[in-house]
Scaffold this active site. Sequence first.
Site, PDB file in Angstrom:
ATOM      1  CB  SER A  83      -0.780   0.212   1.146  1.00 34.70           C
ATOM      2  OG  SER A  83      -0.230  -0.101   2.525  1.00 34.70           O
TER       3      SER A  83
ATOM      4  CG  ASP B 196      -3.451   6.116   6.419  1.00 33.56           C
ATOM      5  OD1 ASP B 196      -2.291   5.915   6.771  1.00 33.56           O
ATOM      6  OD2 ASP B 196      -3.905   5.663   5.409  1.00 33.56           O
TER       7      ASP B 196
ATOM      8  CG  HIS C 138      -0.480   3.940   4.192  1.00 35.22           C
ATOM      9  ND1 HIS C 138      -1.713   3.850   4.769  1.00 35.22           N
ATOM     10  CD2 HIS C 138      -0.135   2.826   3.670  1.00 35.22           C
ATOM     11  CE1 HIS C 138      -1.913   2.425   4.484  1.00 35.22           C
ATOM     12  NE2 HIS C 138      -0.976   2.286   3.649  1.00 35.22           N
TER      13      HIS C 138
END
Length: 359
Positions: A34, A323, A326
């Site tokens: 991600s 977040d 990340h």
Amino acid sequence: MQGLKLLILFTLSSLLGLARTAPQVPCYFIFGDSLVDNGNNNNIASLARANYPPYGIDFPDGPSGRFSNGLTTVDVISKLLGFNDYIPPCASANGDELLAGCNFASAAAGIRDETGQQLGARISFGGQLRNYQTAVQQLVDILGDEESAANHLSKCIFSVGMGSNDYLNNYFMPTIYATSRQYNPQQYADALITQYSQQIRILYNYGARKVALIGVGQVGCSPNELAQFSQNGVTCVDRINNAIQIFNQKLMSLVDQFNTLPGAHFTYINAYGIFADILKNPAANGLRVTNRGCCGVGRNNGQVTCLPFQTPCSNRHEYMFWDAFHPTEAANIIIGKRSYSAQSSSDAYPVDIRRLALA
């Protein structure tokens, strides 16, 4: 609206100090999770998706599947390599687009196939390699023969960043995964590196020659881990970071091994060290908040990740984390720039991506 997009791209180019020239390499292929996924998970049955606002709030096209408010590190690197457009997700790239490369990364993916399974569908590194093998066959068809495809691929940059989820969404999740009972940290790093080595050999066998292996960052300093395990919500979680450092040391040794292969130019990007350097002196990097997510819920804004249509912090440029897990675009620009052109001798081993492109 189109004018605004062009203005944003021009501003980014100015920020990164770029001139409009031909790319330094003909193509850039990206593998990872991600941290660099740019949309491959958008249309699969996964909880690990970021194709909704406020993700992409600062990205020209809005929510794209990037797990950030804006750019990822590979977006920054692609611009520094001279590509006019961002490298597209492989899920939507086809035909002649593949000549310039594509991004195979998938959120929640790991070196181990089971990693991240609690989040639903994801494309493990093994799956990304299978997709790459299919893409290579397409390149053979486009370029006419295997020799032409091999010659083309030998000039490309490949970046591979795996391992974060093998710790975050496997080893340090004992209620779901048994790995922490089966292996001590040294044994687990050995098991990961053994499998990773076999996987990277497939990449080499299918034409990859200029390969940047991105080390695992300081997962124990993310808002999510701070929220769960840090007494004061500030001090990083040593048992997680120490385990990751064992893996990273072995990854550096793997670079030396692969560099003995014919035509191979492998390098290690020290994401852990770059991250640590920023945390040591955030103000010098224009950052102020390093232990909370700009968008999230609960302690450190890290217990639940950014919710659809949640209002994020307004001073995103001052935050290290977007977040629970990340980095923000601001942090990604710093990390991307140092990956491309080392600021410290410890940022890359043996060379940074700028020198790798010249190899």
